[in-house]
Design a protein around this motif. Structure first.
Motif: not given
Length: 624
Positions: A89-97, A113-119
């Motif tokens: 499955m595509p990877v949504f990478v979670l990162v900190d602000r 290679g992330a498909a989306a980013i969640l901050v």
């Protein structure tokens, strides 16, 4: 002190435009589908960069990196990859602000290679919109290359996801943009808040490229009634206390009512803010006149052509250049001028006054404070100004199954060249045009015809070049025929341009006129010479019976001298002939006598001759 005052005025403009404004954060749904402990629907704020999937959804699993958790460094340095494996499955990478720009976080995640980013927010506050950096030194090339969607989530949701990941749970998320834009009817209404200033760095370049690329799609949607489009321009007013200051006078028109910041942020050079306001007003007036004539989509042509033909860096950002573009599109400059009005008048301008009122947000739309801004069905578009992304967002404003065909295919055909030749250059005599319809709309580009390449700006000038150019419409040069003679100003080699042939003068394109060599004393200058001008040349002759020698530009000889000269020649020739004949006769006579004597002597030894006398015998018989 003056510089400080100018700075304060600029700051005041920004305060009026933003601090008093109401900014609405555009959101979309984020659904956690597993694990059950945090399964629910949450809100997330759409970023002002990347490509949100308006009208669609995206499913993936969440990964929280063990290192570089704020995504401020390249993940390759930590040997971390988010690339989707076969069947995965595509990877949504979670990162900190924190610590770096939102855009840099997204760029590093995309490269990994992330498909989306969640901050995940680092504070407990209402969601904000993640934007691109505004600092002058933030001109990194990657800003326009971010394509993955991005979203800011609350601190509490971020902590919940991290907790589940630390326990070894898989977190599945569904990002849903289907309801990000409303679709109240069968027509999508959208606004584009823009600016004619082209010296504001990467944002201006991105905006100019978007207008050029999106023009074709926008015009098709508008012409077929699928959309209702309107452009808008932000202006500020100058505080009353500073109206008479040098800064307000250089940045404002109509006595401080409508202002724009100085393009170079330097009041001593280049263009002023009032120049930008006037060009903005001229573009708004062009839209009004075009809309009144039933052709509002021509605004896209005007703005695109103005950006190409009248850039600030070439010192062409003025009314003269704008009028040339307006005329090329078949509009009356006087109508535009009437709409613009008097910029020195101490009175409201109806167009700009309406623009300032439109800046104030209503209902679900916030105040417009950022340029460029796209508002679709009264919702502010978030994401990269990209043709495909914006078209997808507009199409998501239609009810499902009611989208126009353009929303389902990239095969877009335009017919802008059929009307006024699209404002491009053309040679009607040779049926050659620089206008070319593409899926991005018309392009003014000098063509290549029958192997002959034309060069020029494509708008006002195209010129044939190359070795074969004279075979096509005579290379666009002058050509004339008279008295059975044909002359051409086209030089059939690898050069370009037109040059009148010898015997003519002119520009070589529209005219080559005959030179009167006789009148200008360019030929037949000897005292006895007579000159007669001809088309493309001249004829020289001599008075009386003199002979004209062209190579020496002189007259020689007369009847007597000519006869004496020829008589002398004949005498010499006859003398030589007589001498030759005499020599031949002497030669033959002497040879003949010598041969005869020799023959007679020989014959006398063996036989008597009738006329020969007694020959003494000189033989001694005793010696036989």
């Amino acid at each position: 002190m003056k510089e400080k005052l100018g700075f304060l005025v600029c700051v005041w403009f920004l305060v009026i435009g933003s601090c008093l404004g109401r900014f609405v954060v555009e959101k979309n749904s984020l659904r956690v589908t597993s694990p059950d402990s945090i399964k629910n629907v949450y809100e997330c704020a759409i970023g002002n960069f990347g490509v949100p999937q308006y009208g669609g959804t995206m499913v993936g699993i969440v990964m929280y990196p063990k290192a570089n958790q704020k995504s401020c460094k390249d993940f390759a340095d930590s040997d971390i990859s988010f690339k989707t494996k076969a069947g995965g499955m595509p990877v949504f990478v979670l990162v900190d602000r924190g610590d770096c720009y939102f855009t840099l976080k997204a760029w590093n995640a995309q490269k990994a290679g992330a498909a989306a980013i969640l901050v995940a927010d680092d504070r407990n506050e209402p969601l904000i919109t993640m934007d691109t950096p505004e600092e002058e030194d933030a001109k990194a090339d990657y800003l326009q290359n971010i394509t993955i969607p991005s979203a800011l989530i609350s601190q509490s949701l971020g902590d919940s996801i991290k907790k589940q990941l630390s326990k070894g749970e898989m977190v599945n998320i569904n990002l849903d943009w289907r309801e990000a834009l409303p679709h109240p009817d069968e027509r999508v209404e959208y606004e584009f808040w823009t600016n004619s200033n082209d010296e504001c760095g990467p944002k201006c370049e991105s905006q100019r490229e978007f207008v050029k690329n999106f023009k074709g799609a926008a015009q098709i949607l508008e012409q077929k009634g699928y959309t209702q489009f309107s452009p808008h321009y932000i202006t500020w007013y100058c505080p009353e206390a500073f109206i008479l200051s040098k800064q307000c006078k250089s940045q404002c028109i109509n006595h401080g009512r409508y202002c724009a910041p100085d393009p170079e942020q330097d009041f001593s050079k280049g263009y002023d803010g009032k120049d930008v306001v006037l060009q903005n007003l001229r573009q708004a007036c062009f839209y009004k006149v075009a809309n009144d004539s039933g052709k509002p989509w021509l605004w896209w042509d005007y703005v695109t052509d103005f950006g190409i033909r009248c850039p600030m860096k070439e010192k062409k950002y003025d009314k003269e250049c704008a009028d040339q573009v307006i005329t090329s599109l078949g509009f009356d400059v006087k109508q535009i001028d009437k709409c613009v009005g008097d910029p020195e008048a101490d009175a409201d301008n109806p167009i700009l006054k309406a623009e300032q009122e439109a800046q104030i947000g209503k209902n679900s739309r916030g105040d417009v404070t950022i340029l460029p801004t796209l508002v679709i069905n009264n919702r502010q578009y978030r994401g990269k100004l990209d043709k495909g992304a914006v078209l997808k967002a507009i199409c998501s404003g239609f009810e499902e199954t009611t989208e126009p065909a353009i929303c389902l295919t990239d095969d877009i055909q335009t017919n802008e060249c059929l009307e006024s030749n699209g404002g491009c250059w053309q040679d009607t005599a040779a049926n050659i045009t620089a206008c070319r319809d593409t899926f991005r709309g018309k392009v003014c580009e000098c063509p290549t015809v029958q192997g002959v390449k034309f060069v020029g700006d494509g708008y006002s000038h195209c010129e044939a070049s190359g070795a074969l150019r004279c075979g096509l419409n005579n290379g666009g040069c002058w050509k004339g025929t008279k008295d059975g003679r044909t002359y051409s100003a086209c030089i059939d080699d690898h050069t370009k341009g037109c040059k009148c042939p010898p015997g003519f003068k002119g520009d070589g394109v529209n005219l080559c006129e005959d030179i009167d060599e006789c009148k200008e004393r360019l030929a037949c200058q000897c005292p006895d010479c007579k000159c007669k001008n001809t088309w493309g040349g001249y004829q020289c002759s001599c008075s009386g019976n003199l002979l004209y020698m062209q190579e020496h530009d002189t007259c020689i000889g007369n009847d007597g001298k000519a006869a004496f000269s020829w008589g002398l020649v004949w005498v010499i020739i006859l003398g030589l002939a007589v001498a030759g004949a005499g020599a031949y006769a002497v030669y033959k006579y002497r040879i003949r006598r010598y041969m005869d004597s020799e023959i007679r002597a020989i014959m006398a030894q063996y036989m008597p001759l009738d006329n020969q006398g007694e020959v003494p015998n000189h033989i001694s018989h005793g010696n036989v």
